[in-house]
Design a protein around this motif. Structure first.
Motif, short mmCIF file in Angstrom:
data_model
loop_
_atom_site.label_atom_id
_atom_site.label_comp_id
_atom_site.label_asym_id
_atom_site.label_seq_id
_atom_site.Cartn_x
_atom_site.Cartn_y
_atom_site.Cartn_z
N UNK A 64 21.43 -21.11 12.63
CA UNK A 64 22.33 -22.50 12.67
C UNK A 64 22.23 -23.01 11.21
N UNK A 65 23.33 -23.52 10.74
CA UNK A 65 23.06 -24.28 9.50
C UNK A 65 22.52 -25.56 9.69
N UNK A 66 22.21 -26.32 8.44
CA UNK A 66 21.70 -27.44 8.70
C UNK A 66 22.88 -28.45 9.19
N UNK A 67 24.05 -28.25 8.96
CA UNK A 67 24.85 -29.09 9.34
C UNK A 67 25.08 -29.00 11.12
N UNK A 71 24.22 -31.08 16.34
CA UNK A 71 25.18 -30.53 17.37
C UNK A 71 24.49 -30.02 18.03
N UNK A 72 23.32 -28.89 17.85
CA UNK A 72 22.62 -28.18 18.76
C UNK A 72 21.93 -28.98 19.48
N UNK A 85 29.53 -33.53 30.25
CA UNK A 85 30.95 -32.71 29.77
C UNK A 85 30.90 -32.76 28.38
N UNK A 86 31.45 -31.55 27.73
CA UNK A 86 31.21 -31.13 26.38
C UNK A 86 32.27 -31.70 25.69
N UNK A 87 32.02 -32.41 24.51
CA UNK A 87 33.04 -33.02 23.65
C UNK A 87 33.88 -32.06 23.01
N UNK A 88 34.91 -32.51 22.65
CA UNK A 88 35.88 -31.61 21.81
C UNK A 88 35.44 -31.33 20.35
#
Length: 478
Positions: A64-67, A71-72, A85-88
């Motif tokens: 995983x990148x810092x960015x 999200x993770x 529900x997962x976001x787009x």
């Protein structure tokens, strides 16, 4: 410089990790994250645990990148919340996950992530991922227990240190005795108190043998009572080989017994009470001395009262003379009490008895001579003599006239005799008395009890003189 730069870089990484929800790295968690990714043949994995506020923190991440960390973490929160529900516009997709459970409660998650959607893993691989998550939970429990143990051990060390400092400050020697073996484990002070070589272990019988024979029977009896059921032991005894004697106090308690009630472990302390016992002995001697002196003083007071009444012409004259003589006697008594009736210096006595007859602003009584220690009998006798001489000087002699003065001086001879001179001058012309009153009799007889004491009282026209000679036991330099 390289070390400083590395430290600065690590500090910066830690700050960045904290800002992105990362906890301090643990190598074991890193290995578990890598194992999870390899197990699923996936490019990324994430391991999180909740902090005290319930916020998930990244413990380890792979691929995983810092960015992508934020999200993770969102995926981890969603997974623990039963998968919202997962976001787009996602760049990461959850391939597989397992909760990290400790003591029946879910505290974190182990996720396997990919950059694209993938079919769910087969049940065997999912079970293996759950095993890895269970290991993570066990690791946290072990780590917490280890930290708790370390804290408990540190607290124990601190408590033991405080105990040792307290024992040392109080000069307490602590010991533990196993009656089955007869061995006493002790600190370094205990052998010293018992006048024995330094040792960490001693035989109980060696300790008993070091107790003075006068106290050993009583000590054994009290200790045996504690062993047979009372549990608590308290005693005081002398130690052999000391003159004056060394006194120790002991306090102990039976803390363990076997199934038959026999003692198996006894804790205790010893401490030196020699100073206290010496003070108690001095107090007993002082009380005996005071009782003796009080009897003698009462006899003196009775004699003073009888003779003062006999020579007084009227009640007021009796009251004045008697109260003044009692005051002189009381001043000497008070000074002797301060010195525990061991005797006082002649200089202190002369200043105390003559100060009421002198003027601080224009002194007329001169005192000089080397200091010398007077016995209690000498102190009381000389106190009455100085009072009578000064009282007569104030009424009839040098102190009754404005220009009169008194010189009180003394020497100590080589054979330790005190030779004191009282010399008056500047007063009215002295006329020898036709008869001697009680004051003159008191001056000549006050030291009659002191062996080899002599008092002469003369009345030359230029001023009254008195000479006092008495033996001394000890002298002190001026």
């Amino acid at each position: 410089m390289q070390d400083d730069r590395s430290k600065a870089s690590n500090d910066a990484d830690d700050s960045a990790d904290e800002a992105q929800g990362r906890a301090q790295r643990d190598p074991d968690f890193d290995r578990m994250a890598k194992l999870a990714a390899a197990l699923m043949s996936a490019p990324a994995a994430l391991l999180t645990l909740a902090d005290q506020d319930g916020r998930q923190l990244v413990q380890a991440d792979v691929g995983l990148s810092s960015a992508q960390i934020t999200e993770a973490l969102d995926l981890a929160e969603g997974f623990l919340a039963n998968g919202p529900a997962e976001a787009v516009n996602r760049t990461l997709f959850l391939h597989a996950g397992a909760p990290i459970v400790m003591s029946g409660r879910t505290f974190g998650a182990l996720l396997v992530l990919d950059n694209e959607r993938r079919p769910a893993p087969d049940p065997d691989r999912q079970a293996q991922l759950q095993d890895v998550a269970a290991l993570a939970g066990s690791l946290v429990v072990l780590r917490d227990r280890s930290q708790a143990g370390a804290r408990a051990e540190a607290a124990l060390v601190h408590a033991e240190t405080r105990r040792a400092i307290a024992l040392e400050a109080a000069a307490l020697a602590s010991w533990v005795w196993d009656p089955r073996t007869g061995i006493v484990e002790c600190d370094t002070l205990l052998p010293e108190l018992f006048n024995m070589p330094p040792a960490a272990k001693m035989r109980a019988r060696d300790i008993v043998v070091s107790i003075d024979r006068r106290d050993i029977g009583k000590t054994r009896k009290i200790f045996q009572e504690a062993l047979e059921g009372s549990d608590d032991y308290s005693g005081e005894y002398r130690i052999r080989g000391f003159d004056p004697p060394r006194w120790l106090a002991a306090r102990g308690r039976v803390v363990e017994r076997d199934a038959d009630g026999r003692p198996t472990l006894v804790f205790g302390v010893n401490y030196d009470i020699t100073e206290r016992r010496s003070a108690e002995e001095r107090q007993r001697l002082l009380l005996r001395e005071i009782n003796h002196r009080v009897k003698n003083t009462l006899a003196t007071v009775q004699a003073l009262a009888t003779q003062t009444v006999r020579h007084a012409r009227e009640p007021r004259e009796f009251l004045d003379a008697f109260s003044q003589r009692l005051r002189a006697l009381g001043l000497a008594h008070g000074l002797l009490s301060e010195y525990e009736w061991r005797g006082i210096g002649i200089r202190d006595l002369a200043r105390l008895e003559l100060s009421p007859f002198d003027d601080d602003d224009a002194p007329r009584i001169s005192i000089s001579g080397p200091d010398a220690l007077l016995s209690p009998d000498q102190t009381l006798g000389l106190a009455l003599i100085l009072h009578e001489l000064a009282s007569n000087a104030l009424k009839y002699g040098a102190l009754s006239a404005p220009g009169g003065s008194v010189v009180v001086s003394w020497t100590v001879t080589s054979d330790k005799r005190l030779e004191l001179q009282w010399t008056e001058s500047g007063g009215p012309e002295v006329v020898p008395p036709s008869h001697h009153g009680f004051g003159s009799i008191l001056i000549r007889r006050s030291l009659a009890k002191v062996i080899s004491s002599e008092v002469t009282h003369e009345f030359p026209s230029e001023g009254v003189r008195a000479h006092i000679s008495m033996p001394l036991g000890e002298t002190a330099e001026a």
